[in-house]
Motif scaffolding. Structure first.
Motif, PDB file in Angstrom:
ATOM      1  N   GLY A 131       6.987  -1.075  -1.614  1.00 51.47           N
ATOM      2  CA  GLY A 131       6.668  -0.586  -0.420  1.00 51.47           C
ATOM      3  C   GLY A 131       7.853  -0.416   0.606  1.00 51.47           C
ATOM      4  N   TYR A 152       9.292   5.303  -0.665  1.00 51.75           N
ATOM      5  CA  TYR A 152       9.320   3.859  -0.705  1.00 51.75           C
ATOM      6  C   TYR A 152       9.496   3.327  -2.154  1.00 51.75           C
ATOM      7  CZ  TYR A 152       7.674   4.479   3.994  1.00 51.75           C
ATOM      8  OH  TYR A 152       7.516   4.869   5.385  1.00 51.75           O
ATOM      9  N   SER A 189       7.980   9.818   4.393  1.00 44.02           N
ATOM     10  CA  SER A 189       7.160   9.884   5.633  1.00 44.02           C
ATOM     11  C   SER A 189       7.667   8.742   6.520  1.00 44.02           C
ATOM     12  CB  SER A 189       5.432   9.790   5.161  1.00 44.02           C
ATOM     13  OG  SER A 189       5.629   8.201   4.695  1.00 44.02           O
ATOM     14  N   ASP A 193      11.317   0.930   2.365  1.00 42.62           N
ATOM     15  CA  ASP A 193      11.930   2.148   2.718  1.00 42.62           C
ATOM     16  C   ASP A 193      13.143   2.192   1.529  1.00 42.62           C
ATOM     17  OD1 ASP A 193      13.353   4.288   3.663  1.00 42.62           O
ATOM     18  OD2 ASP A 193      13.221   3.825   5.595  1.00 42.62           O
ATOM     19  N   SER A 249       0.780  -1.245   0.049  1.00 46.55           N
ATOM     20  CA  SER A 249      -0.015   0.127   0.165  1.00 46.55           C
ATOM     21  C   SER A 249       0.712   1.438   0.030  1.00 46.55           C
ATOM     22  CB  SER A 249      -0.842   0.033   1.296  1.00 46.55           C
ATOM     23  OG  SER A 249      -0.246  -0.073   2.536  1.00 46.55           O
ATOM     24  N   ARG A 250       2.076   1.120   0.532  1.00 48.66           N
ATOM     25  CA  ARG A 250       2.974   2.194   0.501  1.00 48.66           C
ATOM     26  C   ARG A 250       3.953   2.306  -0.841  1.00 48.66           C
ATOM     27  NH1 ARG A 250       5.645   1.070   6.271  1.00 48.66           N
ATOM     28  NH2 ARG A 250       6.873  -0.174   4.851  1.00 48.66           N
ATOM     29  N   ALA A 283       5.233   5.578  -2.597  1.00 48.21           N
ATOM     30  CA  ALA A 283       4.936   6.649  -1.660  1.00 48.21           C
ATOM     31  C   ALA A 283       6.058   7.809  -1.279  1.00 48.21           C
ATOM     32  CB  ALA A 283       4.215   6.500  -0.241  1.00 48.21           C
TER      33      ALA A 283
END
Length: 299
Positions: free
Chosen positions: A82, A78, A71, A84, A64-65, A68
């Motif tokens: 997803g 990401y 954050s 890092d 879901s990330r 992204a």
């Protein structure tokens, strides 16, 4: 009395500085040395203690990330899984630096052994070992590494890391061996070696007690530069899918994954590429600075 003492101190013969002392004096004045050394120490600390540089788990991936933005401590957002991006780049330093350091270590052992025997004994020993050096030197490192690593079918991280280290060391020792050979041939003609031989010292004692210390300095310079090249070679092999493989975290693996999804986001490609480029540049700059400091022709 004080004037006389001062005059005597001024006229007293100065203790001659050693080559290492002169080299260290030059290095202290060289900003390139301090910049590159700082980067090397930073990357080494990152590889040894990655949790000091990021609190995020590089394997904590949530779809879901996907792609992204920054954050929750993820400084560069990401990737497509997803994960890092920054955390993976930090933890990727360990595998890349481990491969580079161990490859340089084993390369140094091979180079010192071959170069020492070739330079010290000369004759047919030198001729035979020099032909071996020429043969290995004529083999393209990356092409031969690709061919050899294609034969490794195991997905074990330990086996693949060991295989990459073995291949890079087996193919990358020739330049250092030539440097050691040249240094040994010069050192064995010095007066202190002749004096040791006249006092009854054997070949083993002369080689390891008197000649080896003089051959180490130029070998360390070459191996420092080679370490950066080995890190780049490991990243290239992993990028091609024949070096390290997931679940191992490596800059080369992340660069390959970032390349596939660069249209969605360029950050997962740019971050590990920047880490890799700075690390390789740091080792090459450090080796160049040390080489210039130890080169008598530049004095």
């Amino acid at each position: 009395m004080s004037d006389t003492g001062t005059l005597q101190q001024a006229n007293a013969p100065q203790k001659p500085r050693s080559l290492a002392g002169d080299a260290w004096r030059d290095l202290r004045r060289n900003p390139i040395f301090w910049i590159s050394l700082t980067l090397v120490v930073l990357v080494a600390s990152m590889a040894a203690f990655p949790s000091l540089f990021t609190a995020n788990d590089p394997r904590d991936c949530v779809l879901s990330r996907q792609h992204a933005g920054p954050s929750g401590g993820a400084l560069f957002g990401y990737d497509f899984q997803g994960c890092d991006t920054y955390s993976r780049a930090v933890y990727g330093a360990r595998a890349s630096l481990l491969v580079g350091a161990l490859s340089a270590l084993f390369t140094g052992l091979i180079a010192l052994t071959v170069g020492m025997f070739a330079g010290y004994f000369g004759g047919w020993v030198d001729a035979a070992l020099s032909r071996v050096i020429d043969i290995v030197l004529g083999i393209p490192l990356l092409l031969a590494a690709i061919v050899l690593l294609k034969r490794v079918h195991s997905d074990s991280s330990t086996i693949r890391i060991a295989a990459v280290i073995f291949v890079l060391a087996a193919l990358g020792w020739t330049t250092a061996a030539r440097v050691v050979r040249s240094s040994v041939m010069t050192a064995k003609e010095q007066d202190y070696v002749a004096a040791a031989r006249m006092l009854g010292a054997g070949n083993g004692r002369i080689m390891f007690r008197h000649i080896l210390p003089n051959a180490l300095a130029p070998a360390i310079v070459v191996l420092t530069i080679a370490l950066g090249s080995f890190i780049a070679a490991e990243a290239t092999l992993s990028f091609l899918g024949i070096g390290l493989k997931a679940p191992t975290i490596s800059w080369g693996i992340d660069i390959d994954a970032g390349r596939v999804h660069m249209r969605e986001s360029a950050t997962p490609l740019a971050v590990p590429s920047a880490f890799l480029a700075l690390t390789v540049l740091a080792f090459i700059m450090l080796g160049d600075a040390i080489r210039d400091a130890f080169d008598p022709k530049l004095r």
